[in-house]
Enzyme design. Structure first.
Site, PDB file in Angstrom:
ATOM      1  N   SER A 136       0.701  -1.348  -0.057  1.00 17.83           N
ATOM      2  CA  SER A 136      -0.096  -0.062   0.227  1.00 17.83           C
ATOM      3  C   SER A 136       0.859   1.279  -0.098  1.00 17.83           C
ATOM      4  O   SER A 136       0.517   2.378  -0.506  1.00 17.83           O
ATOM      5  CB  SER A 136      -0.931  -0.017   1.212  1.00 17.83           C
ATOM      6  OG  SER A 136      -0.361  -0.269   2.338  1.00 17.83           O
ATOM      7  N   ASP A 139      -3.631   6.984  10.352  1.00 21.04           N
ATOM      8  CA  ASP A 139      -3.755   5.494  10.776  1.00 21.04           C
ATOM      9  C   ASP A 139      -2.287   4.837  11.139  1.00 21.04           C
ATOM     10  O   ASP A 139      -2.471   3.988  11.667  1.00 21.04           O
ATOM     11  CB  ASP A 139      -4.090   4.547   9.667  1.00 21.04           C
ATOM     12  CG  ASP A 139      -3.281   4.552   8.411  1.00 21.04           C
ATOM     13  OD1 ASP A 139      -2.004   5.157   8.430  1.00 21.04           O
ATOM     14  OD2 ASP A 139      -3.694   4.225   7.491  1.00 21.04           O
ATOM     15  N   HIS A 174       0.360   4.212   7.247  1.00 20.54           N
ATOM     16  CA  HIS A 174       0.771   4.960   5.989  1.00 20.54           C
ATOM     17  C   HIS A 174       1.262   6.467   6.232  1.00 20.54           C
ATOM     18  O   HIS A 174       1.315   6.870   7.201  1.00 20.54           O
ATOM     19  CB  HIS A 174      -0.361   4.744   5.039  1.00 20.54           C
ATOM     20  CG  HIS A 174      -0.866   3.711   4.773  1.00 20.54           C
ATOM     21  ND1 HIS A 174      -2.404   3.106   5.137  1.00 20.54           N
ATOM     22  CD2 HIS A 174      -0.591   2.655   3.890  1.00 20.54           C
ATOM     23  CE1 HIS A 174      -2.494   2.083   4.914  1.00 20.54           C
ATOM     24  NE2 HIS A 174      -1.740   1.500   4.102  1.00 20.54           N
TER      25      HIS A 174
END
Length: 362
Positions: free
Chosen positions: A24, A239, A242
């Site tokens: 990601s 979060d 990331h």
């Protein structure tokens, strides 16, 4: 050059191609802002998927984010290329080949192991990403690299993957195997094509997967022409898994500087001076006094915090917020596991004084 597609009939030695792969954080998870949209005509990316924004598989386009897929966001590759263009000769162009699958293990890029693993994948959101790559991210990376290499020369490989499984020597061996597989099939000189491996969000910034960095940092001790890219100063998004938009910009610059240090020391010094002059060699880091503990008990998760919690988001490793809770200032509460996806999740808690995260496998 047209706006969307570069027409080229011969390999250009001044067209530097970089392969980018991972999960990601390589795909990019941060908002694309106005400053990210001004892109040089010398910075290109090849479409590794079709997309609703007009990109067509296997064609060159101006490297306007998102680079990875039409449904991705800002990532480290965006400012990697821009930073290089600030110091390389004016006749050099940069081309990016990016394939990334959010939340994937490193074995999804192992051509000898990935087929049965991908066939067993049950998460709808991940299957949606895999489908865009023909359910074989390694093969898509390889085929698009071959297409790109008809126009330019492969100069480096960028990896950002490790949040899922960079916790033992097997990860390191898998990374090396993938590099060797690419080398064999693309016929590049390993002494001329460095592998750059990026750190995840650091523990001192409350990085959920910061404990993967020792494994990542160790890889350069085992293999030649392999370099670790520091995430120092690269701040996370809410979060703590990331990076933020600013964090990705700085991480991209770190990738560029590390590449130049490995291949063009004179240009690296120029790059270093420019970053320092712009104040981009360091960033302020904020800390929080909030601490959190979460314990799975049967069908419930019990959560305790050192300060009253105003809000809690449950985030998947793809970066998607799957549920939001408002604990109304409680320091201890519990939530039901029913309705939450059965995978690794990140619980992001916000108090008046800061935020904290805890991850858990359901």
């Amino acid at each position: 050059m047209m706006m969307g597609v570069l027409q080229s009939n011969a390999q250009d030695q001044n067209f530097w191609i970089f392969l980018c792969f991972g999960q990601s954080n390589m795909a990019g998870q941060a908002p694309i802002e106005q400053q990210d949209l001004a892109v040089s005509d010398r910075y290109l990316s090849i479409a590794t998927t079709d997309g609703g924004d007009g990109r067509q598989l296997g064609t060159w386009r101006k490297a306007v984010p998102p680079l990875c897929r039409a449904d991705a966001h800002l990532g480290p590759a965006d400012w990697f290329g821009r930073t290089l263009l600030e110091v390389v000769p004016n006749d050099v162009r940069i081309g990016i080949v990016s394939v990334a699958v959010e939340g994937c293990p490193i074995t999804f890029f192992d051509k000898d192991k990935n087929a049965p693993l991908i066939a067993k994948e049950e998460r709808d959101w991940m299957n949606g990403i895999l489908n865009q790559y023909g359910r074989d991210p390694y093969e898509r990376l390889l085929s698009m690299a071959k297409t790109a290499a008809k126009d330019g020369v492969i100069k480096g490989i960028l990896l950002h993957q490790g949040e899922t499984d960079a916790y033992n020597d097997e990860w390191r061996k898998e990374v090396r195997k993938i590099y060797r597989d690419l080398q064999e099939e693309l016929q590049f000189d390993s002494t001329a094509v460095p592998l750059l491996v990026g750190e995840v969000v650091r523990k001192e910034y409350n990085g959920v997967c910061g404990h993967a960095n020792p494994t990542i940092d160790d890889i350069a001790n085992h293999y030649p022409n392999t370099y670790v890219v520091s995430s120092e100063g690269c701040l996370p998004s809410d979060d703590n898994l990331h990076f933020s938009s600013e964090g990705y910009r700085l991480l991209g610059r770190h990738y560029a500087l590390r590449y130049l240090e490995a291949t063009h020391p004179d240009l690296a010094e120029t790059c270093r001076q420019q970053l320092a002059k712009a104040g981009l060699d360091k960033m302020a880091v904020t800390t929080s006094s909030l601490t959190v503990k979460a314990v799975l008990k049967g069908e419930y998760i019990s959560i305790s915090a050192s300060e009253p919690i105003e809000k809690m988001n449950v985030v998947s490793f793809s970066g998607q917020t799957v549920k939001t809770y408002n604990p109304a200032g409680k320091t201890a509460f519990r939530i039901a596991t029913a309705g939450l996806p059965k995978e690794k999740l990140v619980f992001v808690l916000q108090s008046a004084n800061g935020k904290a995260t805890v991850d858990m496998n359901l």
